[in-house]
Design a protein around this motif. Sequence first.
Motif, PDB file in Angstrom:
ATOM      1  N   GLU A 374      -0.293  -1.615  -2.931  1.00 51.44           N
ATOM      2  CA  GLU A 374      -0.562  -3.069  -3.415  1.00 51.44           C
ATOM      3  C   GLU A 374      -0.685  -4.124  -2.230  1.00 51.44           C
ATOM      4  OE1 GLU A 374      -0.940  -6.077  -6.256  1.00 51.44           O
ATOM      5  OE2 GLU A 374      -1.221  -3.790  -6.361  1.00 51.44           O
ATOM      6  N   ARG A 375       0.257  -3.961  -1.383  1.00 51.05           N
ATOM      7  CA  ARG A 375       0.640  -5.140  -0.283  1.00 51.05           C
ATOM      8  C   ARG A 375      -0.703  -5.232   0.553  1.00 51.05           C
ATOM      9  NH1 ARG A 375       5.887  -5.104   2.788  1.00 51.05           N
ATOM     10  NH2 ARG A 375       4.787  -6.738   3.919  1.00 51.05           N
ATOM     11  N   ALA A 376      -1.388  -4.001   0.830  1.00 51.87           N
ATOM     12  CA  ALA A 376      -2.527  -3.888   1.720  1.00 51.87           C
ATOM     13  C   ALA A 376      -3.571  -4.638   1.099  1.00 51.87           C
ATOM     14  CB  ALA A 376      -2.994  -2.563   2.065  1.00 51.87           C
ATOM     15  N   ARG A 377      -3.801  -4.440  -0.238  1.00 52.29           N
ATOM     16  CA  ARG A 377      -4.964  -4.898  -1.092  1.00 52.29           C
ATOM     17  C   ARG A 377      -4.778  -6.525  -1.399  1.00 52.29           C
ATOM     18  NH1 ARG A 377      -5.098  -1.018  -5.009  1.00 52.29           N
ATOM     19  NH2 ARG A 377      -3.307  -2.284  -5.931  1.00 52.29           N
ATOM     20  N   SER A 378      -3.667  -6.885  -1.230  1.00 50.04           N
ATOM     21  CA  SER A 378      -3.438  -8.296  -1.701  1.00 50.04           C
ATOM     22  C   SER A 378      -3.763  -9.096  -0.644  1.00 50.04           C
ATOM     23  CB  SER A 378      -1.734  -8.612  -1.641  1.00 50.04           C
ATOM     24  OG  SER A 378      -1.327  -8.449  -0.490  1.00 50.04           O
ATOM     25  N   ASP A 379      -4.244  -8.757   0.447  1.00 51.49           N
ATOM     26  CA  ASP A 379      -4.742  -9.619   1.608  1.00 51.49           C
ATOM     27  C   ASP A 379      -5.491  -8.648   2.405  1.00 51.49           C
ATOM     28  OD1 ASP A 379      -5.410 -11.614   3.441  1.00 51.49           O
ATOM     29  OD2 ASP A 379      -3.590 -11.726   4.393  1.00 51.49           O
ATOM     30  N   ARG A 380      -6.783  -8.296   1.939  1.00 55.60           N
ATOM     31  CA  ARG A 380      -7.440  -7.308   2.591  1.00 55.60           C
ATOM     32  C   ARG A 380      -8.075  -7.488   3.955  1.00 55.60           C
ATOM     33  NH1 ARG A 380     -11.775  -6.446  -1.229  1.00 55.60           N
ATOM     34  NH2 ARG A 380     -13.567  -7.231   0.251  1.00 55.60           N
ATOM     35  N   ARG A 381      -7.697  -6.530   4.598  1.00 58.31           N
ATOM     36  CA  ARG A 381      -8.236  -6.317   6.270  1.00 58.31           C
ATOM     37  C   ARG A 381      -9.101  -5.424   6.613  1.00 58.31           C
ATOM     38  NH1 ARG A 381      -5.515 -10.932   8.993  1.00 58.31           N
ATOM     39  NH2 ARG A 381      -4.226 -11.710   6.969  1.00 58.31           N
ATOM     40  N   HIS A 382      -9.386  -5.341   7.806  1.00 56.83           N
ATOM     41  CA  HIS A 382     -10.431  -4.315   8.214  1.00 56.83           C
ATOM     42  C   HIS A 382      -9.851  -3.612   9.601  1.00 56.83           C
ATOM     43  CE1 HIS A 382     -14.813  -4.254  10.415  1.00 56.83           C
ATOM     44  NE2 HIS A 382     -14.173  -3.277  10.167  1.00 56.83           N
ATOM     45  N   VAL A 383     -10.123  -2.281   9.169  1.00 59.89           N
ATOM     46  CA  VAL A 383      -9.365  -1.249  10.014  1.00 59.89           C
ATOM     47  C   VAL A 383     -10.600  -0.205  10.551  1.00 59.89           C
ATOM     48  CG1 VAL A 383      -7.726   0.798  10.211  1.00 59.89           C
ATOM     49  CG2 VAL A 383      -7.381  -1.113   8.742  1.00 59.89           C
ATOM     50  N   VAL A 562      12.876  -5.023  12.105  1.00 58.71           N
ATOM     51  CA  VAL A 562      11.748  -6.034  11.742  1.00 58.71           C
ATOM     52  C   VAL A 562      10.681  -5.215  10.932  1.00 58.71           C
ATOM     53  CG1 VAL A 562       9.924  -7.260  12.353  1.00 58.71           C
ATOM     54  CG2 VAL A 562      12.045  -7.752  13.618  1.00 58.71           C
ATOM     55  N   THR A 563      10.318  -4.050  11.372  1.00 54.01           N
ATOM     56  CA  THR A 563       9.457  -3.183  10.771  1.00 54.01           C
ATOM     57  C   THR A 563       9.988  -2.910   9.050  1.00 54.01           C
ATOM     58  OG1 THR A 563       8.507  -2.384  12.608  1.00 54.01           O
ATOM     59  CG2 THR A 563       8.175  -1.087  10.670  1.00 54.01           C
ATOM     60  N   ALA A 564      11.022  -2.416   9.038  1.00 51.21           N
ATOM     61  CA  ALA A 564      11.782  -2.034   7.910  1.00 51.21           C
ATOM     62  C   ALA A 564      11.699  -3.035   6.937  1.00 51.21           C
ATOM     63  CB  ALA A 564      13.147  -1.519   8.139  1.00 51.21           C
ATOM     64  N   GLU A 565      12.142  -4.297   7.390  1.00 49.54           N
ATOM     65  CA  GLU A 565      12.242  -5.583   6.659  1.00 49.54           C
ATOM     66  C   GLU A 565      10.841  -5.825   6.051  1.00 49.54           C
ATOM     67  OE1 GLU A 565      15.229  -9.369   6.497  1.00 49.54           O
ATOM     68  OE2 GLU A 565      14.315  -8.883   8.277  1.00 49.54           O
ATOM     69  N   ARG A 566       9.861  -5.774   6.770  1.00 50.30           N
ATOM     70  CA  ARG A 566       8.332  -6.155   6.526  1.00 50.30           C
ATOM     71  C   ARG A 566       7.746  -5.190   5.334  1.00 50.30           C
ATOM     72  NH1 ARG A 566       4.499  -6.252  11.285  1.00 50.30           N
ATOM     73  NH2 ARG A 566       5.354  -8.586  11.641  1.00 50.30           N
ATOM     74  N   PRO A 571      17.330  -3.885   6.208  1.00 43.45           N
ATOM     75  CA  PRO A 571      17.888  -3.183   7.387  1.00 43.45           C
ATOM     76  C   PRO A 571      19.397  -3.227   7.688  1.00 43.45           C
ATOM     77  CG  PRO A 571      17.042  -5.331   8.264  1.00 43.45           C
ATOM     78  CD  PRO A 571      16.758  -5.111   6.507  1.00 43.45           C
ATOM     79  N   ARG A 572      19.989  -1.988   7.650  1.00 44.18           N
ATOM     80  CA  ARG A 572      21.235  -1.835   7.953  1.00 44.18           C
ATOM     81  C   ARG A 572      21.127  -0.802   8.976  1.00 44.18           C
ATOM     82  NH1 ARG A 572      21.769  -2.562   2.365  1.00 44.18           N
ATOM     83  NH2 ARG A 572      21.641  -0.268   2.061  1.00 44.18           N
ATOM     84  N   VAL A 573      21.284  -1.042  10.222  1.00 49.39           N
ATOM     85  CA  VAL A 573      21.088  -0.229  11.401  1.00 49.39           C
ATOM     86  C   VAL A 573      22.245   0.726  11.996  1.00 49.39           C
ATOM     87  CG1 VAL A 573      20.243  -0.449  13.815  1.00 49.39           C
ATOM     88  CG2 VAL A 573      19.267  -2.134  11.900  1.00 49.39           C
ATOM     89  N   ALA A 694      -2.974  -2.169   7.714  1.00 49.23           N
ATOM     90  CA  ALA A 694      -3.441  -3.524   7.199  1.00 49.23           C
ATOM     91  C   ALA A 694      -2.576  -4.141   6.999  1.00 49.23           C
ATOM     92  CB  ALA A 694      -4.311  -2.973   5.931  1.00 49.23           C
ATOM     93  N   ILE A 695      -1.184  -3.803   6.778  1.00 51.16           N
ATOM     94  CA  ILE A 695      -0.098  -4.718   6.639  1.00 51.16           C
ATOM     95  C   ILE A 695       0.320  -5.279   7.693  1.00 51.16           C
ATOM     96  CG2 ILE A 695       2.060  -4.889   5.538  1.00 51.16           C
ATOM     97  CD1 ILE A 695       1.364  -2.617   3.350  1.00 51.16           C
ATOM     98  N   GLN A 696       0.430  -4.370   8.539  1.00 50.40           N
ATOM     99  CA  GLN A 696       0.944  -5.086   9.873  1.00 50.40           C
ATOM    100  C   GLN A 696      -0.195  -6.057  10.382  1.00 50.40           C
ATOM    101  OE1 GLN A 696       0.690  -1.328  12.080  1.00 50.40           O
ATOM    102  NE2 GLN A 696       3.063  -1.561  12.535  1.00 50.40           N
ATOM    103  N   ALA A 697      -1.376  -5.857  10.050  1.00 48.72           N
ATOM    104  CA  ALA A 697      -2.331  -6.853  10.532  1.00 48.72           C
ATOM    105  C   ALA A 697      -2.155  -8.269   9.809  1.00 48.72           C
ATOM    106  CB  ALA A 697      -3.628  -6.299  10.189  1.00 48.72           C
ATOM    107  N   GLN A 698      -1.759  -8.080   8.416  1.00 50.83           N
ATOM    108  CA  GLN A 698      -1.445  -9.307   7.796  1.00 50.83           C
ATOM    109  C   GLN A 698      -0.474 -10.364   8.528  1.00 50.83           C
ATOM    110  OE1 GLN A 698      -0.284  -7.773   4.017  1.00 50.83           O
ATOM    111  NE2 GLN A 698      -2.392  -7.046   3.347  1.00 50.83           N
ATOM    112  N   GLY A 699       0.617  -9.609   9.032  1.00 54.31           N
ATOM    113  CA  GLY A 699       1.676 -10.178   9.560  1.00 54.31           C
ATOM    114  C   GLY A 699       1.369 -10.874  10.946  1.00 54.31           C
ATOM    115  N   LYS A 700       0.008 -10.453  11.382  1.00 53.15           N
ATOM    116  CA  LYS A 700      -0.391 -11.144  12.683  1.00 53.15           C
ATOM    117  C   LYS A 700      -1.010 -12.443  12.571  1.00 53.15           C
ATOM    118  CE  LYS A 700       0.902  -7.571  15.294  1.00 53.15           C
ATOM    119  NZ  LYS A 700       2.166  -7.829  16.205  1.00 53.15           N
TER     120      LYS A 700
END
Length: 700
Positions: A374-383, A562-566, A571-573, A694-700
């Motif tokens: 769902e998150r990847a599709r919400s702001d579609r990227r190119h892989v 940060v990755t967990a939160e994204r 995160p409880r480390v 794709a979700i990581q790319a949204q964060g960039k």
Amino acid sequence: MTRSVYITGIGRGDGRQVVELGVMELLTRQVDRVGVFRPLMHGDGPDRLFELLRARYRLSQDPSTVYGIDYAEAAGLQAERGTDELVSLLVDRFHAVASRYEAVLVLGSDYHDTQLPAELALNSRLANEFGASLLPVVGGVGQDADSIAAEVRNAHRAFTSSGCDVLAMIANRVPPQAAKDAAQRLTGRLPVPVYVLPEEPSLSAPTVAQVVQALGADVLLGDDAGLARNVLGFVFGGAMLPAFLPALTPGCLVITPGDRADLIVGSLAAHSAGSPQIAGVLLTLDERPGPDIMALATRLAPGTPLIAVPGGSFPTAAELFGLEGKLTAATPRKAETALGLFELHVDTAELTDRLSVARSGRVTPMMFEHELIERARSDRRHVVLPEGTEERILRAAEVLLRRNVCDLTLLGDEQVIRRRAGELGVNLGLDATEHHGGAIARVVDPVTSPLRENFAELYAKLRAHKGMTVEMAHDVVADVSYFGTLMVQEGLADGMVSGAVHSTAATIRPAFEIIKTAPDASIVSSVFFMCLADRVLVYGDCAVNPDPDDRQLADIALKSAVTAERFGVRPRVAMLSYSTGTSGTGADVDKVRRATEIVRERRPDLLVEGPIQYDAAVDAQVAATKLPGSAVAGQATVLIFPDLNTGNNTYKAVQRSAGAIAVGPVLQGLRKPVNDLSRGALVQDIVNTVAITAIQAQGK
């Protein structure tokens, strides 16, 4: 209170299974326990839709609890004792299901040979008595925009006048040329949202396996993947080969007498060349090719079905033209297509909000995977996928495209990719002229691409300090891993996923050389998302750094948080060691203790504990003894291992022994997202990793 959704139509042929599947997808994203109830059923065998839902969503519900009453029995009861008695019985059986689940999907009657009067009114009343919200589906086959709009308005009026709580209205199987006009005529005209789904030919098309079953055909050649292909049309072979070949269309089933070896071989050769990819060949008149032709057919198009029937072409055609495809547990690719169609044309966020299902406090593996898609599709990227000829990559690409997760570039020789896709029966839509807003794929061959020269110059410049020349770089960038990484670096793709057949070094080395680490990262590290039965944990680093020092370990912890939160994990480390608190000493424990202090200095807002043993980190009872009062102990979500040996062995032990789903490794610390696959990755693992990228790319 259990939230229930009642899906019904107003007649036959509305294809509402697409909507039922789509709503189940939305419900399972929110809650762990979803039940299914079909008030009225035909007594002619297992319910194919429930079997699909049970297989896809791992439902544990006893099939005997799904059904209310047989249509014939219902008609008799209604005639003898009245509608009230029938409704009372069904209400009791519904509540027996609802009491066990957080949400229930109710499947309305099918209007087919039911012998029930006023069926629409009965569905309305049942929805009201169940306390369920109603989602009506109006079929639009063969209608124009005006007719569809009128039917939707009339259906809405009929259901609301019966006191139903209508969630939304859906027009389904609308001719594509009428879909946009129908949507314009309905948008804002009703007090509830209206969604228009165009006809998708592959959903109503039978698979080759369904053709075999309907005709009682013998399968002479063909594997499971070939038999799963959709039959999008029929081409009857009678002409000579030069006139016959231009008549072939993508997805067609060739029907020819079994003694026409020229047409059999010609059809399979065309399929092997990828122009076009056919569904298979059906031989009539009970004629079978000789062993030489069969051997040639096997070599030309392995896996492509070759089936035979005793009848002639005309009676065979009469049976085939009335055959429609069905969504079943045996057609998972159709289910992906159906979900992609639903999610492309329905505002799923709006509909989920109207469903008002409170999200469960638990996060199951399926819920986590749903959230990724769902998150990847919400702001579609190119892989970019460098391993474009690999079977698992092609199958994953088909799923990603059908679900509209992201646009894709497959690297490799285009003819080889087309041929391999054809052999597997995978449809990547490479020849489609219209995509209606959905995800698209393209193929790029690094060897022949015009980008090769520019990439060689760029790479030579980046690696000039290592003595790299343009001539040398010209050969380097033809490698798919380097070419894909350069596409990401130059913004021609947003991320890259590789490693299904390449080593981790072959995937990561180009990223180190070209993309490099982010300004706030001292090293590149990785995490695995470990999906347990009732929660998702983040493990780092289990794939990249053999023996990080204290500062590197702190960096891994910070990046992992940060990755967990994204990805929705609070995160409880826990900084893991063989010692908890101050109970142990030694160089390894001291490293973890110093790393924990560094994390606290850099992120005082972050909940972190260390050194801590694994059991104290995840088990509340152990934590109460070893570290009472800790905000992390017993409830850690991000677990940082002191070295690669410990981390890699632990994640594999948990994966195999506890039945956890391990998603990753997910790389962190690069300027742009590149992720590695395990060489044993399954298709679903690849889908998940691409979605994460794709979700990581949204964060960039």
